[in-house]
Design an enzyme around this catalytic site. Sequence first.
Site, PDB file in Angstrom:
ATOM      1  N   SER A  55       0.852  -1.201   0.000  1.00  0.00           N
ATOM      2  CA  SER A  55       0.000   0.000   0.000  1.00  0.00           C
ATOM      3  C   SER A  55       0.881   1.243   0.000  1.00  0.00           C
ATOM      4  CB  SER A  55      -0.899   0.006   1.244  1.00  0.00           C
ATOM      5  OG  SER A  55      -0.091   0.183   2.396  1.00  0.00           O
ATOM      6  N   ASP A  87      -0.805  -1.291  -4.147  1.00  0.00           N
ATOM      7  CA  ASP A  87      -2.201  -1.493  -3.747  1.00  0.00           C
ATOM      8  C   ASP A  87      -2.821  -0.132  -3.414  1.00  0.00           C
ATOM      9  OD1 ASP A  87      -4.428  -3.046  -2.961  1.00  0.00           O
ATOM     10  OD2 ASP A  87      -3.756  -3.061  -0.865  1.00  0.00           O
ATOM     11  N   HIS A 184     -12.913  -3.802   3.739  1.00  0.00           N
ATOM     12  CA  HIS A 184     -11.583  -3.899   4.343  1.00  0.00           C
ATOM     13  C   HIS A 184     -11.683  -4.044   5.865  1.00  0.00           C
ATOM     14  CE1 HIS A 184     -10.506  -1.775   0.498  1.00  0.00           C
ATOM     15  NE2 HIS A 184      -9.554  -2.694   0.532  1.00  0.00           N
ATOM     16  N   GLY A 217     -10.802  -6.623   0.182  1.00  0.00           N
ATOM     17  CA  GLY A 217     -11.489  -6.839   1.462  1.00  0.00           C
ATOM     18  C   GLY A 217     -11.921  -8.275   1.627  1.00  0.00           C
TER      19      GLY A 217
HETATM   20  P1  13P Z   1      -8.646  -7.249   3.936  1.00  0.00           P
HETATM   21  O1  13P Z   1      -8.734  -6.102   4.912  1.00  0.00           O
HETATM   22  O2  13P Z   1      -9.938  -8.013   3.902  1.00  0.00           O
HETATM   23  O3  13P Z   1      -7.495  -8.143   4.190  1.00  0.00           O
HETATM   24  O4  13P Z   1      -8.480  -6.616   2.464  1.00  0.00           O
HETATM   25  C1  13P Z   1      -7.206  -6.291   1.986  1.00  0.00           C
HETATM   26  C2  13P Z   1      -7.265  -5.503   0.725  1.00  0.00           C
HETATM   27  O5  13P Z   1      -8.264  -5.387   0.055  1.00  0.00           O
HETATM   28  C3  13P Z   1      -6.005  -4.869   0.304  1.00  0.00           C
HETATM   29  O6  13P Z   1      -6.190  -4.090  -0.836  1.00  0.00           O
HETATM   30  O1  G3H Z   2      -6.591  -2.216   1.472  1.00  0.00           O
HETATM   31  C1  G3H Z   2      -5.693  -1.787   2.113  1.00  0.00           C
HETATM   32  C2  G3H Z   2      -4.721  -2.517   2.927  1.00  0.00           C
HETATM   33  O2  G3H Z   2      -5.350  -3.135   4.006  1.00  0.00           O
HETATM   34  C3  G3H Z   2      -3.559  -1.639   3.307  1.00  0.00           C
HETATM   35  O3  G3H Z   2      -3.775  -0.840   4.426  1.00  0.00           O
HETATM   36  O4  G3H Z   2      -2.767   1.466   4.132  1.00  0.00           O
HETATM   37  O5  G3H Z   2      -2.917   0.402   6.392  1.00  0.00           O
HETATM   38  O6  G3H Z   2      -1.307  -0.470   4.694  1.00  0.00           O
HETATM   39  P1  G3H Z   2      -2.636   0.201   4.927  1.00  0.00           P
HETATM   40 ZN    ZN Z   3      -8.137  -3.155  -0.894  1.00  0.00          ZN
END
Ligand code: 13P
Ligand code: G3H
Ligand code: ZN
Length: 315
Positions: A55, A87, A184, A217
């Site tokens: 991310s 991501d 998420h 998610g």
């Molecule tokens: P989760 O929070 O369900 O693990 O989803 C992760 C996600 O979509 C990262 O882009």
């Molecule tokens: O969808 C998102 C991921 O769960 C990443 O989250 O920005 O806290 O790393 P983060």
């Molecule tokens: Zn996501």
Amino acid sequence: MFYEKFGLVNTAEMFAHAMAHRYAIGAFNFYNMETLVAISTAARETNSPIILAVSESALEYMGDDMLMSMISGLKLSTNERVALHLDHGHSFESCARAIDIGFSSVMIDASALPFQENIALSARVAEYAHARDVTVEAEIGIIGGHEDKNTHAANQLYTNPNDAIEFVARTNVDSLAIAIGTSHGAYKRRSDSEQLRFDILREIAYRLPNFPLVLHGASSVPKLLVDTINENGGNLNTARGIPTDQLRQAILMGICKINVDTDSRLAFTAGVRLEMSENPNEFNPRKYLGLGTSAVYENTINEITNIMDSTDRLR
Ligand code: 13P
Ligand code: G3H
Ligand code: ZN
């Protein structure tokens, strides 16, 4: 392509193979050496293609150079199929920066913008990425969940199939994240009987045949992990994920990338908490981080095997 020097591949071939054989590629988020080693070792040992997801905030946490040095340190072989994916990139600049340092795949998440602006920004990222043989994921609809930089509202907005068709035609993106009821974080649903909107998935998959669809998610929030955390000083009592049978159903219906972050976070926390409460005199970080790493490794093997069905899929 710049990413080739790290042994990385983009997602084009892995998605084509996954769709043809009705399995999914797991996209697992990581944010440090421990989670990277856990996830990449699990993929290696199961002969699975995998997407290593970072991310924007995880990239900020690791730093460009440290991240790419760790990816170099994996010493990926030509037999492996590993993509490094941004991501939820939120801007053109963020996606371009990731591509320029060696990512092989990016997500432009402009789903909070009005539809036409989402199209314009996603198309711009696709043009920049494709010139460098990098693949692009975009999103329409709103995937609900914890309110952070990656989700825009506590409420969700299911993806409109008509929008999905128009969006893909006008942006030239390589895959699309759709909102069908996942969210998420660890608190996804009020009851176990809640079903994903398979009717929406069915219509989109029918009207976009052989086009890679993505489920964000999608953590299943394993009860054993939540219980281990709670029994060792945590408090996650109402945590509830997407049942694995619904995830498998979604894969059979056309989802070919499943995103998991929360389950790895839970596994790491469970491993560390267990080790700390069982050995209160221990203060060597390698001990408790090691237990966290093993827990993420085991959870990833389990999800690759029992949800993604991506074991032994390297060609
Ligand atoms: P989760 O929070 O369900 O693990 O989803 C992760 C996600 O979509 C990262 O882009
Ligand atoms: O969808 C998102 C991921 O769960 C990443 O989250 O920005 O806290 O790393 P983060
Ligand atoms: Zn996501």
